[in-house]
Design an enzyme around this catalytic site. Structure first.
Site: not given
Ligand code: GAR
Length: 208
Positions: A15, A92-93, A109
């Site tokens: 991301n 979670i901060l 999310h």
């Molecule tokens: C992503 O799918 C993000 O949406 C999820 O973790 C992954 C991180 O991937 N986040 C959560 O689940 C937060 N609750 P990335 O490091 O490749 O961006």
């Protein structure tokens, strides 16, 4: 003046990469990613930042949550950060974070909130739960962060169809490609142009 953006990431940082690519393509209007902060020193997100000339910081998350929160908040304030983006940040901060940056924290999310969200729903687990439940549609949500896990006001959502032969891994990948990597840069750009207005539970998106 361009808003100073910090991205917080714990893992591979795809991301973050989508944000960097959007920035290079001139799609993040009114903002600039100036910092990538991680709780993990080996997070690949840090390498992505370095490869793109973006400053990095590591604050290990071991120990007391409030003490960790204070270190992160103090650093972000010191760096004069205007917008904090949680992009796969797996900690979670505490409340000091949401209080200090209220209305200036975005999270992505990997589900259509309020489904498959809250404490314990992160990463691959979200997709395992969606498949177990048998939903036909899932997707991603970008929302403001408040003191309730995944409970802040929703900015953008995008749906993704579930396939019969999906595994958690294939579904995770498609949700990223079709939804997360698109709506996260869009939401960041809207924020940086001051086009997001919180009205109660709703986020109004102003025309240009
Ligand atoms: C992503 O799918 C993000 O949406 C999820 O973790 C992954 C991180 O991937 N986040 C959560 O689940 C937060 N609750 P990335 O490091 O490749 O961006």
């Amino acid at each position: 003046m361009a808003k100073r953006i910090a991205v917080l990431a714990s893992g591979s940082g795809t991301n973050l990469q989508a944000l960097i690519d959007a920035q290079k393509n001139g799609e993040i209007l009114g903002g600039e990613i100036v910092l990538v902060l991680s709780n993990k020193e080996n997070a690949y997100a840090l390498t992505r930042a370095e490869q793109n000339g973006i400053g990095t910081a590591v604050i290990p998350s071991a120990g007391d949550r409030e003490a960790f929160t204070k270190k992160v908040v103090d650093y972000l304030v010191q760096q004069k950060i205007d917008l904090v983006v949680l992009a796969g940040f797996m900690i979670i901060l505490g409340q000091q974070f949401t209080k200090t940056f209220r209305g200036r924290i975005l999270n992505v999310h990997p589900a259509l909130i309020p489904s498959f969200c809250g404490d314990g729903f992160y990463g691959l687990k979200v997709h395992e739960k969606a498949l177990e439940y048998g939903v036909k549609l899932t997707g991603a949500t970008v929302h403001f962060v408040n003191e309730v896990t995944d409970g802040g006001e929703i900015i953008l959502q995008k749906a993704v169809a579930v396939r019969e032969d999906d595994t958690p891994e294939t579904l995770q990948r498609r949700v990223m490609e079709e939804a997360e990597w698109k709506i996260l840069p869009q939401a960041v750009s809207l924020f940086c142009q001051d086009r997001l207005v919180i009205e109660g539970r709703k986020v109004k998106i102003l025309d240009k």
